[in-house]
Design a protein around this motif. Structure first.
Motif, PDB file in Angstrom:
ATOM      1  N   PRO A 202      45.473  33.302  33.172  1.00  0.00           N
ATOM      2  CA  PRO A 202      44.528  34.278  33.736  1.00  0.00           C
ATOM      3  C   PRO A 202      45.148  35.623  34.071  1.00  0.00           C
ATOM      4  O   PRO A 202      44.441  36.637  34.131  1.00  0.00           O
ATOM      5  N   SER A 203      46.466  35.676  34.300  1.00  0.00           N
ATOM      6  CA  SER A 203      47.122  36.950  34.609  1.00  0.00           C
ATOM      7  C   SER A 203      47.580  37.686  33.355  1.00  0.00           C
ATOM      8  O   SER A 203      48.151  38.774  33.450  1.00  0.00           O
ATOM      9  N   GLY A 204      47.351  37.099  32.176  1.00  0.00           N
ATOM     10  CA  GLY A 204      47.701  37.760  30.929  1.00  0.00           C
ATOM     11  C   GLY A 204      49.047  37.386  30.355  1.00  0.00           C
ATOM     12  O   GLY A 204      49.423  37.890  29.294  1.00  0.00           O
ATOM     13  N   HIS A 205      49.817  36.529  31.016  1.00  0.00           N
ATOM     14  CA  HIS A 205      51.096  36.090  30.484  1.00  0.00           C
ATOM     15  C   HIS A 205      50.883  35.153  29.300  1.00  0.00           C
ATOM     16  O   HIS A 205      50.009  34.279  29.349  1.00  0.00           O
ATOM     17  N   LYS A 206      51.699  35.330  28.258  1.00  0.00           N
ATOM     18  CA  LYS A 206      51.513  34.600  27.005  1.00  0.00           C
ATOM     19  C   LYS A 206      52.673  33.650  26.740  1.00  0.00           C
ATOM     20  O   LYS A 206      53.816  33.927  27.094  1.00  0.00           O
ATOM     21  N   ARG A 207      52.360  32.525  26.115  1.00  0.00           N
ATOM     22  CA  ARG A 207      53.369  31.535  25.756  1.00  0.00           C
ATOM     23  C   ARG A 207      52.948  30.863  24.453  1.00  0.00           C
ATOM     24  O   ARG A 207      51.780  30.503  24.282  1.00  0.00           O
ATOM     25  N   VAL A 208      53.889  30.707  23.527  1.00  0.00           N
ATOM     26  CA  VAL A 208      53.647  30.033  22.258  1.00  0.00           C
ATOM     27  C   VAL A 208      54.128  28.591  22.360  1.00  0.00           C
ATOM     28  O   VAL A 208      55.245  28.334  22.832  1.00  0.00           O
ATOM     29  N   TYR A 209      53.293  27.658  21.913  1.00  0.00           N
ATOM     30  CA  TYR A 209      53.645  26.237  21.882  1.00  0.00           C
ATOM     31  C   TYR A 209      53.806  25.803  20.426  1.00  0.00           C
ATOM     32  O   TYR A 209      52.948  26.097  19.584  1.00  0.00           O
ATOM     33  N   ALA A 210      54.907  25.094  20.136  1.00  0.00           N
ATOM     34  CA  ALA A 210      55.154  24.541  18.816  1.00  0.00           C
ATOM     35  C   ALA A 210      55.207  23.027  18.911  1.00  0.00           C
ATOM     36  O   ALA A 210      55.737  22.469  19.880  1.00  0.00           O
ATOM     37  N   ALA A 211      54.656  22.356  17.910  1.00  0.00           N
ATOM     38  CA  ALA A 211      54.634  20.896  17.896  1.00  0.00           C
ATOM     39  C   ALA A 211      55.020  20.395  16.516  1.00  0.00           C
ATOM     40  O   ALA A 211      54.754  21.041  15.510  1.00  0.00           O
ATOM     41  N   GLY A 212      55.645  19.224  16.467  1.00  0.00           N
ATOM     42  CA  GLY A 212      56.043  18.611  15.202  1.00  0.00           C
ATOM     43  C   GLY A 212      57.189  17.650  15.418  1.00  0.00           C
ATOM     44  O   GLY A 212      57.201  16.843  16.346  1.00  0.00           O
ATOM     45  N   GLN A 213      58.213  17.747  14.549  1.00  0.00           N
ATOM     46  CA  GLN A 213      59.501  17.094  14.727  1.00  0.00           C
ATOM     47  C   GLN A 213      60.529  18.214  14.820  1.00  0.00           C
ATOM     48  O   GLN A 213      60.891  18.819  13.826  1.00  0.00           O
ATOM     49  N   LEU A 214      60.984  18.488  16.039  1.00  0.00           N
ATOM     50  CA  LEU A 214      61.748  19.694  16.307  1.00  0.00           C
ATOM     51  C   LEU A 214      63.229  19.383  16.467  1.00  0.00           C
ATOM     52  O   LEU A 214      63.613  18.323  16.956  1.00  0.00           O
ATOM     53  N   ASN A 215      64.053  20.356  16.077  1.00  0.00           N
ATOM     54  CA  ASN A 215      65.497  20.186  16.108  1.00  0.00           C
ATOM     55  C   ASN A 215      66.163  21.399  16.739  1.00  0.00           C
ATOM     56  O   ASN A 215      65.617  22.505  16.732  1.00  0.00           O
ATOM     57  N   ASN A 259      43.628  26.237  29.944  1.00  0.00           N
ATOM     58  CA  ASN A 259      43.987  26.565  31.320  1.00  0.00           C
ATOM     59  C   ASN A 259      43.460  25.497  32.273  1.00  0.00           C
ATOM     60  O   ASN A 259      42.338  25.010  32.132  1.00  0.00           O
ATOM     61  N   GLY A 260      44.298  25.125  33.241  1.00  0.00           N
ATOM     62  CA  GLY A 260      43.923  24.140  34.239  1.00  0.00           C
ATOM     63  C   GLY A 260      44.247  24.632  35.634  1.00  0.00           C
ATOM     64  O   GLY A 260      44.820  25.716  35.810  1.00  0.00           O
ATOM     65  N   PRO A 261      43.910  23.868  36.648  1.00  0.00           N
ATOM     66  CA  PRO A 261      44.156  24.291  38.029  1.00  0.00           C
ATOM     67  C   PRO A 261      45.619  24.579  38.326  1.00  0.00           C
ATOM     68  O   PRO A 261      45.938  25.461  39.127  1.00  0.00           O
ATOM     69  N   GLY A 262      46.524  23.830  37.682  1.00  0.00           N
ATOM     70  CA  GLY A 262      47.948  24.009  37.934  1.00  0.00           C
ATOM     71  C   GLY A 262      48.696  24.689  36.816  1.00  0.00           C
ATOM     72  O   GLY A 262      49.930  24.644  36.769  1.00  0.00           O
ATOM     73  N   GLY A 263      47.966  25.349  35.887  1.00  0.00           N
ATOM     74  CA  GLY A 263      48.598  25.988  34.747  1.00  0.00           C
ATOM     75  C   GLY A 263      48.104  25.394  33.447  1.00  0.00           C
ATOM     76  O   GLY A 263      47.051  24.752  33.409  1.00  0.00           O
ATOM     77  N   PRO A 264      48.854  25.572  32.358  1.00  0.00           N
ATOM     78  CA  PRO A 264      48.389  25.073  31.064  1.00  0.00           C
ATOM     79  C   PRO A 264      48.330  23.555  31.008  1.00  0.00           C
ATOM     80  O   PRO A 264      49.206  22.863  31.532  1.00  0.00           O
ATOM     81  N   ILE A 265      47.275  23.037  30.391  1.00  0.00           N
ATOM     82  CA  ILE A 265      47.129  21.611  30.110  1.00  0.00           C
ATOM     83  C   ILE A 265      47.351  21.420  28.615  1.00  0.00           C
ATOM     84  O   ILE A 265      46.639  22.000  27.790  1.00  0.00           O
ATOM     85  N   VAL A 266      48.348  20.638  28.256  1.00  0.00           N
ATOM     86  CA  VAL A 266      48.734  20.425  26.864  1.00  0.00           C
ATOM     87  C   VAL A 266      48.300  19.023  26.446  1.00  0.00           C
ATOM     88  O   VAL A 266      48.725  18.037  27.051  1.00  0.00           O
ATOM     89  N   THR A 267      47.460  18.942  25.428  1.00  0.00           N
ATOM     90  CA  THR A 267      47.064  17.664  24.856  1.00  0.00           C
ATOM     91  C   THR A 267      47.707  17.533  23.483  1.00  0.00           C
ATOM     92  O   THR A 267      47.644  18.467  22.674  1.00  0.00           O
ATOM     93  N   ALA A 268      48.330  16.392  23.219  1.00  0.00           N
ATOM     94  CA  ALA A 268      49.081  16.181  21.984  1.00  0.00           C
ATOM     95  C   ALA A 268      48.582  14.931  21.279  1.00  0.00           C
ATOM     96  O   ALA A 268      48.329  13.902  21.910  1.00  0.00           O
ATOM     97  N   GLY A 269      48.448  15.021  19.951  1.00  0.00           N
ATOM     98  CA  GLY A 269      48.078  13.868  19.141  1.00  0.00           C
ATOM     99  C   GLY A 269      49.041  13.714  17.993  1.00  0.00           C
ATOM    100  O   GLY A 269      49.494  14.698  17.407  1.00  0.00           O
ATOM    101  N   GLY A 270      49.386  12.474  17.659  1.00  0.00           N
ATOM    102  CA  GLY A 270      50.298  12.247  16.556  1.00  0.00           C
ATOM    103  C   GLY A 270      50.835  10.835  16.548  1.00  0.00           C
ATOM    104  O   GLY A 270      50.163   9.884  16.965  1.00  0.00           O
TER     105      GLY A 270
END
Length: 358
Positions: A202-215, A259-270
């Motif tokens: 909500p304050s405009g701060h940005k963050r990129v999330y990456a998902a997969g098999q990371l190294n 966005n959630g009450p305590g910050g970003p909510i991340v849901t992951a499937g795989g």
């Protein structure tokens, strides 16, 4: 809610590429061209490049060698092919557009298409950009092109520090495109990237999330394995390590960030059965404090999510999941919805690999 894919059945009517939910059932969106044989849908994007609202749909060629259109534009009444075709792609790459993103980079707004395809007069192994009247293209360095047959999997707007598109590669991690060249972001991330999402708080701060098999840059499997985030400094783990089975690394296929009450909510499937020490069945959510299993009734061995989207269909908030396989129930194929009462079919079975777009 709009979905794209090669549909088997909408109920009383059929559709080949696009359908929308009218609150009661799925309906065809316009008269779409038939999905070409040997092709599959990869992404959807919506926006305006100065000619009114448009919806774009991209394809890849899975089999065969004949040239075929890879990008269609829908103006509300008709579908028109828009430039890229599958043609002279090197044999070690999957020909097609693997992702779409409408973004402004270096002051110019474009529809960016990532993948391996032909444009009039040129072959593209990287990014193409359509500004509404003309195409431009930028090829990846050869080393990154050789990083994996998946080529480009997803593109997303950068967090603003620095400006750019963040591009996930099949086996080359993440690179950033600044409008003219590609570079590896600080605190480089490598591995197989299946999904990228941009989160703006909500304050405009940005963050990129990456998902997969990371190294890690050294090639060792990172302890967070499935998901990492980046706000302009270094890549950071999300929640904790994931696991599957001895000898089988976990893989996150799709993520949703809201966005959630305590910050970003991340849901992951795989393909994973534990995240941060919590037993999971291929689908889980992290609210910034703890991980919650959402996979009740979901068998990750027969259902692999390809996309997910928070959506309220009028009966309350829920999570819509698209993917391949089924939930072990008759008719629950390709698309399903989870709410407070559990899983249920979202309309009728819709066929292979539908993608979601709100």
């Amino acid at each position: 809610l709009v979905i794209g894919g090669g549909f088997q059945d909408l109920g009383p009517e059929s559709a080949d590429l696009l359908a929308y939910w009218d609150g009661n059932r799925w309906r065809a969106l316009g008269t779409s061209p038939a999905l070409p044989a040997g092709a599959s849908i990869t992404d959807l994007e919506v926006g305006d490049l100065g000619q009114g609202l448009r919806l774009w749909i991209s394809l890849r060629r899975d089999t065969g060698s004949a040239p075929l259109p890879l990008l269609f534009e829908f103006d509300g009444s008709q579908f028109l092919p828009l430039g890229p075709v599958a043609g002279s792609t090197p044999g070690f790459l999957v020909p097609g557009i693997h992702s779409l993103e409408l973004a402004t980079v270096a002051g110019t707004k474009r529809l960016f298409a990532g993948g391996a395809f032909d444009l009039p007069g040129s072959s593209v192994l990287g990014l193409g950009g359509w500004d509404g009247s003309a195409w431009a293209s930028w090829n990846l360095p050869l080393l990154l092109v050789l990083s994996g047959p998946g080529a480009l999997l997803e593109v997303g707007p950068g967090p603003g520090a620095p400006e750019g598109l963040y591009v996930g590669l099949g086996f080359g991690g993440v690179v950033r495109f600044d409008g003219s060249a590609f570079a590896v972001p600080d605190g480089s991330l490598q591995g197989s990237v299946q999904d990228l999402e941009l989160f703006v708080d909500p304050s405009g701060h940005k963050r990129v999330y990456a998902a997969g098999q990371l190294n890690s840059p050294a090639g060792a499997l990172l302890p967070y394995a499935g998901i990492a985030s980046y706000a302009g400094s270094v890549w950071e783990p999300v929640a904790g390590p994931m696991s599957l089975a001895p000898g089988f690394p976990p893989r996150v296929q799709s993520i949703s960030v809201e966005n959630g009450p305590g910050g970003p909510i991340v849901t992951a499937g795989g393909q994973f059965n534990a995240w941060a020490g919590v037993l999971c069945r291929g689908l889980a959510r992290f609210d910034g404090q703890s991980v919650e299993d959402l996979g009740d009734g979901l068998n990750p061995q027969v259902f692999l999510p390809s996309d997910m989207l928070p959506f309220d269909d009028g009966s309350g908030p829920g999570l819509v999941i698209a993917g391949t396989g089924d939930l072990g129930e008759p008719g629950v194929v390709g698309l399903s919805r989870r709410d407070a009462s559990g899983w249920r079919a979202f309309g009728r079975g819709l066929g292979y690999d539908p993608r979601l777009l709100l």
